[in-house]
Design an enzyme around this catalytic site. Structure first.
Site, PDB file in Angstrom:
ATOM      1  CG  HIS A 130     -22.746  15.282  19.459  1.00 42.53           C
ATOM      2  ND1 HIS A 130     -22.614  13.914  19.370  1.00 42.53           N
ATOM      3  CD2 HIS A 130     -24.049  15.512  19.732  1.00 42.53           C
ATOM      4  CE1 HIS A 130     -23.798  13.351  19.580  1.00 42.53           C
ATOM      5  NE2 HIS A 130     -24.688  14.301  19.807  1.00 42.53           N
ATOM      6  CG  ASP A 207     -20.549  17.215  13.850  1.00 41.85           C
ATOM      7  OD1 ASP A 207     -21.586  17.265  13.158  1.00 41.85           O
ATOM      8  OD2 ASP A 207     -20.546  16.834  15.046  1.00 41.85           O
ATOM      9  CD  GLN A 210     -27.570  20.359  15.946  1.00 39.05           C
ATOM     10  OE1 GLN A 210     -28.504  21.006  15.462  1.00 39.05           O
ATOM     11  NE2 GLN A 210     -27.787  19.272  16.671  1.00 39.05           N
ATOM     12  CE  LYS A 233     -28.389  15.613  15.145  1.00 40.78           C
ATOM     13  NZ  LYS A 233     -29.048  15.531  16.459  1.00 40.78           N
ATOM     14  CB  CYS A 371     -24.442  13.888  23.075  1.00 41.46           C
ATOM     15  SG  CYS A 371     -25.692  12.630  23.169  1.00 41.46           S
TER      16      CYS A 371
HETATM   17  C1  LIG Z   1     -23.181  18.486  16.446  1.00 42.84           C
HETATM   18  C2  LIG Z   1     -23.634  17.061  16.360  1.00 42.84           C
HETATM   19  N1  LIG Z   1     -22.797  16.126  15.908  1.00 42.84           N
HETATM   20  C3  LIG Z   1     -23.163  14.844  15.796  1.00 42.84           C
HETATM   21  C4  LIG Z   1     -24.416  14.418  16.147  1.00 42.84           C
HETATM   22  C5  LIG Z   1     -24.756  12.962  16.018  1.00 42.84           C
HETATM   23  O1  LIG Z   1     -25.771  12.784  15.095  1.00 42.84           O
HETATM   24  P1  LIG Z   1     -26.475  11.368  14.920  1.00 42.84           P
HETATM   25  O2  LIG Z   1     -26.879  10.917  16.280  1.00 42.84           O
HETATM   26  O3  LIG Z   1     -27.625  11.657  14.024  1.00 42.84           O
HETATM   27  O4  LIG Z   1     -25.482  10.454  14.304  1.00 42.84           O
HETATM   28  C6  LIG Z   1     -25.328  15.360  16.620  1.00 42.84           C
HETATM   29  C7  LIG Z   1     -26.681  14.952  17.018  1.00 42.84           C
HETATM   30  O5  LIG Z   1     -27.041  14.705  18.116  1.00 42.84           O
HETATM   31  C8  LIG Z   1     -24.927  16.704  16.733  1.00 42.84           C
HETATM   32  O6  LIG Z   1     -25.767  17.626  17.192  1.00 42.84           O
END
Ligand SMILES: Cc1ncc(COP(=O)(O)O)c(C=O)c1O
Lengths: 413, 161
Positions: A130, A207, A210, A233, A371
């Protein structure tokens, strides 16, 4: 269908009742919510916990002798304890509360990596990440002259494991890797990768944005040094998140931001920083959000993460099978190990057009680049349609999705 | 199918009219032109639409040729295709009036859009279905924003976000 009915075990299927937002009509159709990977809906218990806190217990934390401040502090710190036991961290000092995965990763980039990086050092990520697990590393590389190395993927959307290991060399100062890809659903083989990195002395950030909502997490048995995730999430409020970090590493890191709460003593000659984890929590935090996150963890624990993983696994198989039967479909992300996400395109219909047509039938999916523009580039598409599953989805949701996709094909026929 | 389904189907059919689908599938003036005098890029980050519009203005101030490249959803591609169709052979000032009319037509449908500016606007009515889909207005106006920025000599990409 018989195979699927098994997965709708009483508790998991019943969960749907607990989520008020799911029981509404959208564009004159009963809502089908297949966008939980972007943000999940909240159960009544979370909504009520936040409201009760606001109604009765709100005050600033760690700052007052009065009763409400005590109550607020207990609620906030109680949530930290829940998070600690939910991911099996060995100490509550290892749970830093942040605004989300994004802030958690930036904290590690600036506080852990920046002081230790020299020109020529490497940070290793994968092609699946991401943007929030790419850009913070690009920034710190620019600041220090370090190099960002990207491990490739194959056409199923899996990490190319041989190439990955050849890039995992002892000049890598950090491996930052998603547990589950948000765009493709690929589950990375962390049980193999992390021990390998650790044997080379390479710290690992996972990370887990998910991962946490969909499977049991044990950071100690996983063996990672940092683990980042978001409250929204996992059925909690937005603006909440967690950075788990090993105590010895957090201890040695300088603060990320300065302000109130993160200090023991301030004078103009110098400042003594607070103990862990408060050293990393400057300013008044998102107290009500964290209370809600605690309630979300109670909720998930009551359902049981293993049951959730099993339910979603069976539903994903059904989703992939049903979507796969649609004429003209292209499934993007077909890894052997997957969690509840399926990206797809159908005929030559642009994902944004698909999204509009599905929304018009009450089916909420995400469209676009998720993203994860490098993933889109890899598959040669500008975006995909993505259906993502959570504990409250069922076979009927999948059937409605497929119906809506067929409708899109008719319109574009 | 019940009445609700029929109704919602109608909205979608209005959005994706035959003319729109035709222009989306077979965009006119797609590609490059020789010696463009004005170009601009339009980006719609939400859905990843990315169009580059090129225009050649002759010494009389007329648009001698126009084309676009890039990729996008059916609405943005069809709109760009219709735009290039409409503006070729038209004085720049009139093409810019067209911009006003199109954007007003999609965002303020109550205004009288039937004023005569000497350009055949009939095709642009094909975009009227977009009004029922506010999230798609940006797609429909992307190429038009690019036209305006090209004519005003801006070099940075325009975004409809
Ligand atoms: C795999 C992953 N990493 C990071 C993020 C970033 O999360 P947040 O926007 O809640 O900081 C997301 C969410 O969109 C994600 O799916």
């Amino acid at each position: 269908m018989t195979q699927l009915q098994k997965c709708d075990q009483p508790q998991v299927a019943d969960c749907r009742q607990d989520f008020p937002a799911l029981h509404q009509d959208v564009n004159a159709h009963a809502l089908v919510y297949l966008d939980s990977a972007a943000s999940a809906q909240q159960p009544t218990s979370v909504i009520e916990a936040v409201a009760d806190y606001q109604r009765e217990d709100h005050a600033n934390v760690h700052r007052g002798v009065h009763t409400l401040s005590h109550r607020a502090t207990d609620a906030y710190e109680g949530a930290r304890d829940k998070i600690q036991s939910f991911i099996n961290a060995s100490s509550r000092s290892e749970i830093v509360l942040t605004s989300g995965t994004t802030e958690s990763i930036n904290l590690v980039a600036q506080s852990f990596c920046r002081p230790r990086l020299d020109p020529g050092d490497k940070i290793l990520i994968t092609h699946l990440e991401h943007h929030s697990n790419i850009v913070p590393w690009q920034i710190v590389c620019e600041q220090t002259g370090a190099e960002l190395v990207v491990a490739p993927i194959n056409t199923r959307g899996e990490l190319d494991i041989d190439a990955f290991y050849s890039l995992l060399t002892d000049d890598v100062r950090l491996l930052a890797i998603a547990q589950v890809s948000n765009a493709l659903g690929t589950v990375n083989p962390l049980r193999d990768i992390i021990p390998r990195a650790k044997s080379l002395g390479i710290p690992v950030l996972v990370d887990g944005a998910q991962g946490v909502p969909h499977m049991p997490i044990d950071v100690q048995s996983l063996g990672c040094d940092f683990y980042a995730f978001s409250g929204h999430k996992m059925f909690g409020p937005t603006g909440t998140g967690v950075l788990f970090g090993k105590e010895s590493l957090l201890d040695a890191m300088p603060p990320y931001q300065g302000g109130g709460d993160m200090i023991l003593e301030v004078s103009f000659d110098g400042t003594v920083y607070n103990d862990l984890p408060y050293k990393f929590e400057a300013g008044t935090p998102n107290i009500s959000g964290v209370v809600g996150l605690g309630a979300a963890i109670d909720y998930l624990s009551s359902v049981g993460m293993s049951r959730i993983a099993q339910h979603e696994g069976q539903l994903l198989a059904y989703l992939m099978q049903k979507l796969g039967e649609v004429e003209g479909i292209r499934l993007i992300g077909t890894a052997a190990e997957k969690s509840g996400v399926q990206s797809f395109l159908v005929d030559d219909i642009h994902s944004h057009d698909l999204g509009t047509i599905l929304d018009h039938q009450g089916v909420a999916i995400r469209t676009g680049h998720h993203c994860a523009m490098p993933v889109m580039d890899f598959f040669g598409v500008s975006g995909t349609a993505r259906a993502s599953l959570a504990l409250y989805n069922n076979a009927e949701d999948v059937d409605r999705l497929v119906e809506a996709v067929e409708k899109a094909r008719q319109i574009f026929a | 199918m019940n009445a609700v389904d029929l109704h919602s189907g109608d909205d979608l059919r209005e959005l994706y009219r035959e003319l729109i689908l035709d222009h989306a599938r077979n965009p006119r003036h797609f590609g490059k032109i020789d010696h463009p005098t004005h170009t601009a890029e339009g980006i719609n980050p939400l859905c990843g639409d990315k169009l580059r519009l090129s225009v050649r203005v002759d010494r009389h101030g007329n648009i001698a040729d126009a084309s676009f490249e890039g990729s996008g959803c059916a609405i943005s591609v069809a709109s760009a295709s219709l735009l290039t169709d409409m503006i070729i052979g038209v004085p720049v000032a009139q093409a810019l009036t067209c911009f006003d009319i199109v954007t007003q037509r999609l965002t303020a449908p109550d205004v009288d859009h039937e004023r005569d500016i000497g350009i055949d606007l009939s095709k642009i009515k094909a975009l009227d279905g977009v009004r029922e889909f506010p999230s798609r207005v940006k797609c429909a106006t992307l190429a038009w924003h690019a036209l305006r920025s090209a004519m005003h000599g801006q070099t940075a990409p325009v975004s409809t976000e």
